[in-house]
Design an enzyme around this catalytic site. Structure first.
Site, PDB file in Angstrom:
ATOM      1  N   THR A 149     -84.541 -23.279 159.848  1.00  0.00           N
ATOM      2  CA  THR A 149     -84.559 -24.701 160.178  1.00  0.00           C
ATOM      3  C   THR A 149     -85.475 -25.449 159.214  1.00  0.00           C
ATOM      4  O   THR A 149     -86.419 -24.888 158.672  1.00  0.00           O
ATOM      5  CB  THR A 149     -85.022 -24.943 161.623  1.00  0.00           C
ATOM      6  N   GLU A 201     -85.885 -29.841 165.058  1.00  0.00           N
ATOM      7  CA  GLU A 201     -85.592 -28.649 164.274  1.00  0.00           C
ATOM      8  C   GLU A 201     -84.142 -28.682 163.764  1.00  0.00           C
ATOM      9  O   GLU A 201     -83.241 -28.128 164.390  1.00  0.00           O
ATOM     10  CB  GLU A 201     -85.852 -27.389 165.107  1.00  0.00           C
ATOM     11  N   HIS A 206     -75.792 -24.798 155.246  1.00  0.00           N
ATOM     12  CA  HIS A 206     -75.554 -24.434 153.846  1.00  0.00           C
ATOM     13  C   HIS A 206     -76.496 -23.285 153.516  1.00  0.00           C
ATOM     14  O   HIS A 206     -77.608 -23.211 154.044  1.00  0.00           O
ATOM     15  CB  HIS A 206     -75.836 -25.637 152.941  1.00  0.00           C
TER      16      HIS A 206
END
Length: 270
Positions: A149, A201, A206
């Protein structure tokens, strides 16, 4: 639909005056000064049902206070509680259901018409914007969950946190020197880890090959997926997060949401 509040009628009128369409949404409005006893007495709800010409047992009360829940149940009505304070659900156990926010209200559970604004498991929201440098979180995203995150400062984004109930949201994320990416994010206390503060968060969908702490991250939040929840095991938590990812990825391909990928905020330098 009726509005029954312990506040004086004049106070109610002045508060809803500034919100277009609110007053017209209610067939009945009752203030605490129009009954002998306010909540937790059931009188105000019984009077609301009388003015609506509906049996109390056919009414659903939506309440954010403990006295209001007590009053609704004493009136013989079903009650959905939306606690006004975080981590206080244990005080509302007399309610028929406890939900985290009005985003999670499902009227069809109570024999009322279903909301028509959900799209493929997501609730479209008016876009909201947040930005800031990526900071180090609790060190559990990549290491414990396998989900890296890109956290933003809760202290510097306190207004955003106060305006958004805890839950799972999604949208688009921009890193100025890298590109624009799909994003799913949690806002809240993460009950499994029992956070002591409300956090932001985001998970950028990707595969990055290096950290980008300190880089400016821009977010456009466009929809809501589900309320925050606790889980019996870490495996169940991780599985649910990956389910959220699939929902977000699929939804962000819809024109309803994909158009925000080109939002200038994600690509311009402040």
């Amino acid at each position: 639909m009726a509005l029954a509040s312990n506040s004086p009628r004049a106070s109610i009128e002045s508060k809803i005056f500034y919100h277009q369409g609110w007053k017209e949404s209610f067939s009945v409005i009752i203030g605490g000064d129009e009954v002998k006893m306010g909540k937790p007495s059931p009188e105000i709800f019984l009077e609301a049902a009388k003015r609506l010409n509906i049996e109390p047992s056919s009414c659903l009360v939506i309440e954010d206070s403990v006295p209001g829940v007590t009053a609704g149940k004493a009136a013989g009505m079903e009650v959905v509680a939306v606690p006004s304070l975080p981590k206080q659900s244990h005080l509302y156990t007399s309610a028929d259901e406890i939900i985290n926010s009005l985003l999670d209200l499902q009227p069809e559970k109570w024999g009322l018409p279903q909301f028509q604004d959900w799209v493929e498991g997501t609730l479209p929201l008016k876009p909201s914007y947040i930005s800031g440098p990526v900071i180090k979180g609790f060190g559990r995203g990549s290491k414990v969950l396998g989900i890296p995150t890109a956290n933003l400062s809760a202290e510097e984004n306190s207004d955003f946190l106060s305006e958004h109930p805890s839950g799972v949201y999604f949208g688009w994320a921009g890193l100025l020197n890298r590109g624009v990416y799909k994003m799913v994010m949690s806002i809240g206390w993460n009950p499994y880890f029992n956070n002591t503060e409300k956090t932001i968060e985001p998970w950028l969908l990707h595969e990055f090959h290096e950290d980008f702490y300190g880089e400016e991250l821009r977010l456009v939040v466009v929809g809501y997926i589900r309320p925050e929840a606790n889980f019996p095991s870490l495996e169940r938590l991780v599985a649910k997060i990956h389910d959220d990812k699939k929902v977000a990825e699929r939804a962000l391909d819809l024109p309803l949401y994909s158009k925000y990928k080109d939002d200038p905020l994600l690509k311009t330098t402040l």
